[in-house]
Structures are given as structure tokens and as C-alpha cells.
Design a protein around this motif. Sequence first.
Motif, PDB file in Angstrom:
ATOM      1  N   ILE A 404       0.880  -1.165   0.000  1.00 28.08           N
ATOM      2  CA  ILE A 404       0.000   0.000   0.000  1.00 28.08           C
ATOM      3  C   ILE A 404       0.916   1.213   0.000  1.00 28.08           C
ATOM      4  O   ILE A 404       1.718   1.395   0.923  1.00 28.08           O
ATOM      5  CB  ILE A 404      -0.942   0.018   1.223  1.00 28.08           C
ATOM      6  CG1 ILE A 404      -2.012  -1.073   1.086  1.00 28.08           C
ATOM      7  CG2 ILE A 404      -1.601   1.388   1.374  1.00 28.08           C
ATOM      8  CD1 ILE A 404      -3.027  -1.111   2.204  1.00 28.08           C
ATOM      9  N   THR A 405       0.828   1.996  -1.047  1.00 26.13           N
ATOM     10  CA  THR A 405       1.720   3.143  -1.164  1.00 26.13           C
ATOM     11  C   THR A 405       1.370   4.194  -0.111  1.00 26.13           C
ATOM     12  O   THR A 405       0.203   4.497   0.117  1.00 26.13           O
ATOM     13  CB  THR A 405       1.623   3.750  -2.569  1.00 26.13           C
ATOM     14  OG1 THR A 405       1.936   2.726  -3.522  1.00 26.13           O
ATOM     15  CG2 THR A 405       2.598   4.903  -2.737  1.00 26.13           C
ATOM     16  N   ASN A 406       2.404   4.723   0.521  1.00 29.15           N
ATOM     17  CA  ASN A 406       2.212   5.752   1.541  1.00 29.15           C
ATOM     18  C   ASN A 406       1.497   6.977   0.972  1.00 29.15           C
ATOM     19  O   ASN A 406       1.433   7.183  -0.241  1.00 29.15           O
ATOM     20  CB  ASN A 406       3.559   6.198   2.114  1.00 29.15           C
ATOM     21  CG  ASN A 406       4.130   5.200   3.099  1.00 29.15           C
ATOM     22  OD1 ASN A 406       3.431   4.312   3.578  1.00 29.15           O
ATOM     23  ND2 ASN A 406       5.410   5.337   3.403  1.00 29.15           N
ATOM     24  N   GLY A 407       1.000   7.786   1.871  1.00 28.93           N
ATOM     25  CA  GLY A 407       0.440   9.078   1.518  1.00 28.93           C
ATOM     26  C   GLY A 407       0.800  10.073   2.605  1.00 28.93           C
ATOM     27  O   GLY A 407       1.534   9.757   3.550  1.00 28.93           O
ATOM     28  N   ILE A 408       0.289  11.282   2.476  1.00 29.86           N
ATOM     29  CA  ILE A 408       0.512  12.300   3.505  1.00 29.86           C
ATOM     30  C   ILE A 408      -0.836  12.852   3.962  1.00 29.86           C
ATOM     31  O   ILE A 408      -1.808  12.856   3.198  1.00 29.86           O
ATOM     32  CB  ILE A 408       1.437  13.438   3.005  1.00 29.86           C
ATOM     33  CG1 ILE A 408       0.838  14.153   1.778  1.00 29.86           C
ATOM     34  CG2 ILE A 408       2.807  12.899   2.674  1.00 29.86           C
ATOM     35  CD1 ILE A 408       0.321  15.518   2.011  1.00 29.86           C
ATOM     36  N   HIS A 409      -0.880  13.280   5.209  1.00 25.37           N
ATOM     37  CA  HIS A 409      -2.100  13.881   5.757  1.00 25.37           C
ATOM     38  C   HIS A 409      -2.161  15.310   5.231  1.00 25.37           C
ATOM     39  O   HIS A 409      -1.495  16.212   5.749  1.00 25.37           O
ATOM     40  CB  HIS A 409      -2.052  13.857   7.286  1.00 25.37           C
ATOM     41  CG  HIS A 409      -3.275  14.412   7.926  1.00 25.37           C
ATOM     42  ND1 HIS A 409      -3.277  15.591   8.638  1.00 25.37           N
ATOM     43  CD2 HIS A 409      -4.559  13.962   7.950  1.00 25.37           C
ATOM     44  CE1 HIS A 409      -4.496  15.836   9.092  1.00 25.37           C
ATOM     45  NE2 HIS A 409      -5.294  14.868   8.676  1.00 25.37           N
ATOM     46  N   VAL A 410      -2.938  15.500   4.196  1.00 25.73           N
ATOM     47  CA  VAL A 410      -2.906  16.762   3.463  1.00 25.73           C
ATOM     48  C   VAL A 410      -3.178  17.971   4.360  1.00 25.73           C
ATOM     49  O   VAL A 410      -2.468  18.984   4.259  1.00 25.73           O
ATOM     50  CB  VAL A 410      -3.891  16.714   2.276  1.00 25.73           C
ATOM     51  CG1 VAL A 410      -3.882  18.036   1.520  1.00 25.73           C
ATOM     52  CG2 VAL A 410      -3.532  15.572   1.337  1.00 25.73           C
ATOM     53  N   PRO A 411      -4.182  17.933   5.266  1.00 30.33           N
ATOM     54  CA  PRO A 411      -4.419  19.131   6.091  1.00 30.33           C
ATOM     55  C   PRO A 411      -3.246  19.523   6.982  1.00 30.33           C
ATOM     56  O   PRO A 411      -3.174  20.672   7.418  1.00 30.33           O
ATOM     57  CB  PRO A 411      -5.642  18.732   6.937  1.00 30.33           C
ATOM     58  CG  PRO A 411      -6.334  17.670   6.147  1.00 30.33           C
ATOM     59  CD  PRO A 411      -5.224  16.910   5.495  1.00 30.33           C
ATOM     60  N   SER A 412      -2.333  18.585   7.254  1.00 25.93           N
ATOM     61  CA  SER A 412      -1.155  18.921   8.068  1.00 25.93           C
ATOM     62  C   SER A 412      -0.088  19.638   7.266  1.00 25.93           C
ATOM     63  O   SER A 412       0.772  20.302   7.841  1.00 25.93           O
ATOM     64  CB  SER A 412      -0.544  17.653   8.679  1.00 25.93           C
ATOM     65  OG  SER A 412      -1.371  17.120   9.681  1.00 25.93           O
ATOM     66  N   TRP A 413      -0.120  19.485   5.948  1.00 27.94           N
ATOM     67  CA  TRP A 413       0.992  19.973   5.140  1.00 27.94           C
ATOM     68  C   TRP A 413       0.589  21.071   4.162  1.00 27.94           C
ATOM     69  O   TRP A 413       1.447  21.634   3.487  1.00 27.94           O
ATOM     70  CB  TRP A 413       1.637  18.804   4.396  1.00 27.94           C
ATOM     71  CG  TRP A 413       2.202  17.812   5.352  1.00 27.94           C
ATOM     72  CD1 TRP A 413       1.665  16.623   5.728  1.00 27.94           C
ATOM     73  CD2 TRP A 413       3.401  17.948   6.125  1.00 27.94           C
ATOM     74  NE1 TRP A 413       2.448  16.000   6.667  1.00 27.94           N
ATOM     75  CE2 TRP A 413       3.523  16.794   6.929  1.00 27.94           C
ATOM     76  CE3 TRP A 413       4.391  18.926   6.203  1.00 27.94           C
ATOM     77  CZ2 TRP A 413       4.595  16.603   7.803  1.00 27.94           C
ATOM     78  CZ3 TRP A 413       5.454  18.743   7.076  1.00 27.94           C
ATOM     79  CH2 TRP A 413       5.549  17.583   7.859  1.00 27.94           C
ATOM     80  N   ASP A 414      -0.714  21.376   4.058  1.00 31.12           N
ATOM     81  CA  ASP A 414      -1.099  22.474   3.187  1.00 31.12           C
ATOM     82  C   ASP A 414      -0.961  23.804   3.922  1.00 31.12           C
ATOM     83  O   ASP A 414      -1.065  23.878   5.137  1.00 31.12           O
ATOM     84  CB  ASP A 414      -2.524  22.291   2.654  1.00 31.12           C
ATOM     85  CG  ASP A 414      -3.590  22.326   3.736  1.00 31.12           C
ATOM     86  OD1 ASP A 414      -3.261  22.427   4.935  1.00 31.12           O
ATOM     87  OD2 ASP A 414      -4.778  22.248   3.379  1.00 31.12           O
ATOM     88  N   SER A 415      -0.680  24.842   3.182  1.00 30.07           N
ATOM     89  CA  SER A 415      -0.654  26.183   3.756  1.00 30.07           C
ATOM     90  C   SER A 415      -2.083  26.673   3.948  1.00 30.07           C
ATOM     91  O   SER A 415      -3.031  26.085   3.413  1.00 30.07           O
ATOM     92  CB  SER A 415       0.095  27.135   2.828  1.00 30.07           C
ATOM     93  OG  SER A 415      -0.633  27.288   1.602  1.00 30.07           O
ATOM     94  N   ALA A 416      -2.225  27.741   4.704  1.00 24.48           N
ATOM     95  CA  ALA A 416      -3.564  28.326   4.868  1.00 24.48           C
ATOM     96  C   ALA A 416      -4.122  28.748   3.512  1.00 24.48           C
ATOM     97  O   ALA A 416      -5.323  28.596   3.237  1.00 24.48           O
ATOM     98  CB  ALA A 416      -3.495  29.518   5.819  1.00 24.48           C
ATOM     99  N   ALA A 417      -3.252  29.250   2.646  1.00 27.94           N
ATOM    100  CA  ALA A 417      -3.701  29.662   1.315  1.00 27.94           C
ATOM    101  C   ALA A 417      -4.123  28.456   0.485  1.00 27.94           C
ATOM    102  O   ALA A 417      -5.124  28.510  -0.256  1.00 27.94           O
ATOM    103  CB  ALA A 417      -2.589  30.423   0.605  1.00 27.94           C
ATOM    104  N   ALA A 418      -3.369  27.358   0.574  1.00 29.22           N
ATOM    105  CA  ALA A 418      -3.749  26.141  -0.145  1.00 29.22           C
ATOM    106  C   ALA A 418      -5.072  25.602   0.385  1.00 29.22           C
ATOM    107  O   ALA A 418      -5.932  25.152  -0.390  1.00 29.22           O
ATOM    108  CB  ALA A 418      -2.650  25.091  -0.012  1.00 29.22           C
ATOM    109  N   ASP A 419      -5.241  25.645   1.702  1.00 27.61           N
ATOM    110  CA  ASP A 419      -6.491  25.190   2.297  1.00 27.61           C
ATOM    111  C   ASP A 419      -7.671  25.996   1.743  1.00 27.61           C
ATOM    112  O   ASP A 419      -8.713  25.433   1.373  1.00 27.61           O
ATOM    113  CB  ASP A 419      -6.408  25.336   3.824  1.00 27.61           C
ATOM    114  CG  ASP A 419      -7.683  24.899   4.519  1.00 27.61           C
ATOM    115  OD1 ASP A 419      -8.106  23.756   4.312  1.00 27.61           O
ATOM    116  OD2 ASP A 419      -8.252  25.715   5.259  1.00 27.61           O
TER     117      ASP A 419
END
Length: 845
Positions: A404-419
Motif C-alpha cells: 500500500i503506497t504511503n500518503g501524507i495527511h494533506v491538512p497537516s501539510w497544506d498552507s492556509a492559502a492552499a487550504d
Amino acid sequence: MQPSHYLTRTLPSALEPLATLALDLRWSWNHAMDELWRTVDPDLWEATANPLVILETISNRRLEELAADATFIEALETQVNAREAHLQEQTWFSQHPDVASLGGVAYFSMEFGLSEALPIYSGGLGILAGDHLKTSCDLGVPVTGIGLLYQQGYFRQALDNRGDQIEFFPYNDPTALPISPVMAEDGGWLRVSIDLPGRKLSLRVWQVQVGRVALYLLDSNDPLNSPGDRGITSELYGGGHEMRLRQEIALGIGGWRLLEMLHIPCEVCHLNEGHAAFAVLERARHFMHAHDISFQQALLATRGGNLFTTHTPVAAGFDQFSPRLMNEYFSTYAAQLGISLRELLALGRPETTAADTSFNMAHLALRGSTAVNGVSQLHGQVSRRIFQPLFPRWPQHEVPVGHITNGIHVPSWDSAAADALWTDACGKARWLGDLSTLEQDFRQLSDESLWRFRSNGRQRLVNIVRSHARAQYSARGVEQSRIEACARLLDPNTLTLGFARRFAEYKRPNLLLHDPDRLIRLLTHPDHPVQLVIAGKAHPQDMEGKRLVRAWADFQERPEVRGRVIFLEDYDMHLAAHLVQGVDLWVNTPRRPWEASGTSGMKVLVNGGLNCSELDGWWAEAYTPDAGWAVGDGREHDADPAWDAHEAQTLYQLLETEIVPEYYERDVHGIPTKWVARMRESLALLTPQYSTNRMLREYAETYYLPLAKRFRARSENNAALSADLMTWRARLSRHWASLHTGELDFEPHADGGGCAVSVPVYLDDLEPDDVRVELYADATGEGNPPLRIELERKEALTGAVHGYRYLAELKTDRPLTDFTLRVIPYHPQALVPLEAHPILWVTHG
């Protein structure tokens, strides 16, 4: 047994909810919470990103001001209500049709990277574990984390005035960490006890709240222990082999005992690497005593619910312990299991081995589980090769390791602007369940909005880099002019490359330095300049890694590139977030296939960054020419200096002829339309696919739910099925050597449409249903996949005991010479070859 809030001061009554919010690490991926803590104390928030430190250190006067501030109290109430709503709302898993089929998952890991406020991680393994827990919270998967609380954690890094790495080991003061002590029913601190040679080890228990999910940390720094044992959890990956063994005993044996003490029902035990493999022994020990059965039967039952995820790309990377150490620490424990030490050691060794062979934790984890997976498609292949010696004579593709290929917890790594950008395009609930519409929704964004978003991210990074550089140069005591020059470091309109990771030789962090003069020309081009931000730590004992750090420290001092290249010290989660949110291009140059997955490049996706990476780990399956660039030919070249030089030249050429020109090719509005088109493809196509949302849903449906079902089947009726499996394995062991076949016969059909295959098989005293007879053909270079054709058991052979004729119709275009007869074990409830791997190959003329 409940955790007790661990705050050393009394807050005004109106501010008491702040303590609850500070101790729930859900704040670490909630941008609205950032604003709340920034309001409390902007300087402390920027310096520490730790709400608990803020609450412990701000003045009483400031607390009184906040308590009287109606606007702040309203904002506080909003966040308290939002947290309550989050805890009560329906989740992806609570609405899953099989929600009742999973009693719980225990997730064991040596490190957890949840936030820089809790520094008990060193790198990718810990970051992945932290992201796993956060996503379990988001999706409502019932996961409980088990780890260790390190007094020092991993080291902090600085460079001296010569550019050499120096290490610091600051103490993790529990009063400054977002953790709470867990109290026993009698009001005292909950402790787990483990027998070590000649003494008892006492482990105190702490809890970390991660929204809906709890992480329990075991801590040996207890006055009840000797000074040496208090140091077991002093330092992550510190000390020698014996200290590592003690740590892994604490994690695996202590961790499972804690779950039993807390009465947390966990049908699935997920081992994040082999460090925690002793948990499979302790789980079986508890089960054998609860059901009054043998250890062997208990292990067959409990392994049905165990999952082993390996992250290691080379066999030498697994933890191994000498027979002397194992004898010292496990002789008494083996007796408690009702087995000999030799039998216990056999669980961690190849079957044919010398008495001085080390005990391998990965082998124990594999033999104690019924599911094993790598962390990318390529790593699954590599892991099957690594573990093939445990399955002699089995084809490599049948070695029982999935992926199972890893992933990242997107809300932890996005900027406020990206969010904000993603919210506008895809809605607030985009990472909380189904991802199927995200790609289409995101593609609707205009070139203008995407380029403005990317440019603003780069500007923020430039400001952060200048501030960070000023602080690190000031700490060294350099001349004032050098500190003042930090205000002019980097250009917010210049193509910005990021390169940050652990400085280990196999990651080739200095591939870009292969031809320094060529790199200088690239960086200083008068019309198309490039700038480079670098960060990363070398392990304190890795002298080659430290040399690689020093090389970049020296290079950034060259007059030609000053202001265009910066090595940022003390790479941690906080700095990593700034880097992945701001760079235009993430560069990754590991030596294939030694990057099991890699997740740093995944973190730039949501923020609009692109990847230029070796075809290794996740990028080997993610790469598409429309969304980034690739280095390498997709093959292995080992540590070949000539190939390294070739790939360095390829990387320079990619930058010079494709990447840099595309970035600077602008339309009349100043937008690099080809670059933005590639950004859009990367953002829309890859971000959802390489998120832990996708990853955890795969774990839940591919492993957690089936494993829970298997564990229940093997446990019910006092583990009757496990007893049957044990009897079956015993029959195989006694009689397999006597199993044999007669002549294999191929009889072509008259119409030329294939042939009938017939063979007599003599089973000795095996039951007919104990085996499966097959024709097997390997995959070929022409694209023919492996073929397995089962032969059907027909009449008993006259005069033979347990002899039968087996028949099959063979209809294939492949030549008969491709096929070999084989006999393999079979049981409808067993995992073959994971739980039984004898195999008989029959060659015929």
C-alpha cells in the motif's frame, strides 16, 4: 483509567477550555486554531508552535486581558464548539457497511511525528505514523497508537562556523509537551511492569489526544527504575544493540500489556516496521493464558489479526540481536510461553541456520502476522526479493508481501492559502471521505488563480528563509554584515528549488554538486536565475553524511552564489512545512531502489509544487510527464560512481533545457502557461492519490477488516480453528518428505485444441485436502503473466495408499515446456505460503 490534564498553572475560568484545546493535537492541522494561538501570543506561537508552552509561560496579566476580551472569548467558544461538533459528527468509517466488523486497531511505532511540539520522531517513518493517526481521526477508523516517550527525542542540529554539523540533545520537559499522565483506578500513575534480567522495569504511561484517536506513550524515566533503565527511553535510536533491544521490549511487550490493562479491544495489531515485533509474542501469551491453550495454538490464532508493514529497502536495515543478548533477556520469557529458547529464536531466523545466527525482528514480525506489506509498488517488489530466503523454492512474485503506497495527511501539510484554494474548489469535507470528484473539481481553477497562489507561496517562503537564516547566523556569532545580508537572501520572483531530507549517502543529497561550476552557471544565469533551499540532518554517527552536509555549507559560501543558496539548520516538521508550502520544484535523488516510498515530495503537491525525482519509491508509480520530471531509467545500478555521474548530468540537462525554460516562458500576463498546466495536472491528479485519506481507506478495506474477521474466526470456540491449523501443519511436517508423484502425461486432443494432463500423486499419510496439485508457468519477457492451473483429484489409484490420479485440461498458446508440475500445501483458512511453505516441484523429461 483516565488521563489527567497536565497544566501547572490555573487559568481564568473563561479560558479553561484553552487547556483542552492545547492538549488535543487536532490543533496541529486546523488553520483556524493557528489564528487563535497567534492571538494569545504571536511571538511565542511563531517561536514554538506549541500551545501548551504558550499557556505555561504567558503572563497572568495577558491571561486576564484575554479573559476580558469579548472578541477572543467568542473565537474561543467557536473553536470549542467546532471541536465538539467534530467529535460527534458521522465519519467515513462510522458510515461504512462493515463498521461493526472492526473492534479496534493497535498501531505500534517506534516514533510518531505529530507535531514539532512533540519531538519524538526522526524522519519519514515517524511522520508517516503521525499522519496515520491524524487520518484515523478524520475518517473515524478506530485506531489506538502505541509508542515511547523520549526524554531527548532526536537530536537538534546546528552548523559551526566551519560548516560542520554539531548536535544538541535538549530535554523534553513533560510540562511543555501536549501530553497527559494516565492515572490508574486507585488514583496513582498507571505503570506497566516488565521483567528484565534480575530486575523489573517500570514504564509510566502518558496519553496524547489526536482528536478522536488516542496515542499512548511508555516512559522508563521513572524513579522506581535504576539509572540505566531510566535511560531506556532517553533517546530515539540511541545507544548500542542492548539499549535498542530494551527499547523494543518496552514498545512491543510493554505496549501490548498496556492495551490489556486499559481493556482496549484491538482485533488488529499493526506493526509499523519490525521494531515492535515482540508485541506478537506478548499478544499470543495473553491469549494462551486466557484460553488455556499452548503458545503455538495461541500464535496461530492471534497472528490472524496481525499486520506487518515494512519500510526497509535492504535486508541489512532490519534490527538484529545476537543469541547471547536474546538468551539473557528471553530465557525466562520463553519459559512463560511454554517453549524453549531455541523455539523462540527460530521465529526470528531462517530455518536452516547456525546457532550463532542473529535474531531478526522483521522475520519475527513476518512469522507472527498473516499480512505483510511494503509502502510502494516498487518497495513491494523489493521486499519480496528481500524475504524470498524465508520461502525457499517459491517464485519471487509469490512471496507473500503486498503493498500500500504511503500518503501524507494533506491538512497537516497544506498552507492556509492552499487550504482556502482547495476549499473553494472542492469543499470543506474534501479529505474526510470519498475523493472521486476532487480531480474534476480542481481542474476548473484558472491559470491566474493558480499562478497567484504559487507566487504568494514563494514569497512567504522567502520571508521565512530570511528570518530563519538570520537566527542561525546570529546564533553562530558571525559578523553583523552577514546577518544583515539575510534581509536580501533569495528573490521572491526566482525559480526556487527545494531539497531536504536525511543526509545519508544512498539518498545522494549532493548529486547536484557533482559539477559545481555547472551548477553555478545554472544558478546565476542572467535571464533565468535559479535559487536553492537545502535542509537535512546527518545521523550523529554517520561521518559520510556529515561530510555531505559540510559540502553544501561550503558551497553556499562561494561568492558567486551567496544569496542564491542557503542551507537551513535544524530540519524539523515546522521547517519542512514551510519548505513544501513555498518551493516551486522539489528535487529528490535517492539511489534506486533504496527509497522505500518517500513522502517529502508528496507534501509539495497540495501546495502547487512540482517534483523532479529519481524513479524510485512513490515517484516510480506516480510519475507522468504532464505532472513533473523524472531522473533515471527505472533500473537498478547499485552504488556505481559512473551511473551517479550520468544521472547528475541528466539532472543538469533537465534543469537547463526543460525545467528552467518552462518556468520563465511567460504569456502577455506574465503567466508561465506550460508550467501552470503542469501544476494543475500535479495538483488535481496526484494530490488525492497520494494522501493518507486514500492510504488509510486501503488499509481499512484491504487489511484491517479482513484481519479482524480472520482473528475472530481463529479465536472462537476456544480457538478450535487454530487447533485444526496446528494439526494440519504437523501433518505437513511429518509427511511432506515422503510425498511424491508418478509420470506426468500430456495427451493432445485430436482437434488440436490443447491437451489433457494426468499425473499420479502419492500423499503418504497426508489427507487429500491437505494439498493442491498445479501446473505452473513463470512469467516471460514477452508479457505472458505467471499461470497456475489446478489439477482436479480423480479416482484413487489401485493398490496405493493415499494415491490419486490428478487431471486437468490445458488450453493455452504457451508451449508445454513452460509448465512444471508442483504440489503445495492447502487449507481453506491458511495463508500459503506465509503459514506453510513446503513445495514439491516435479521435473519430467
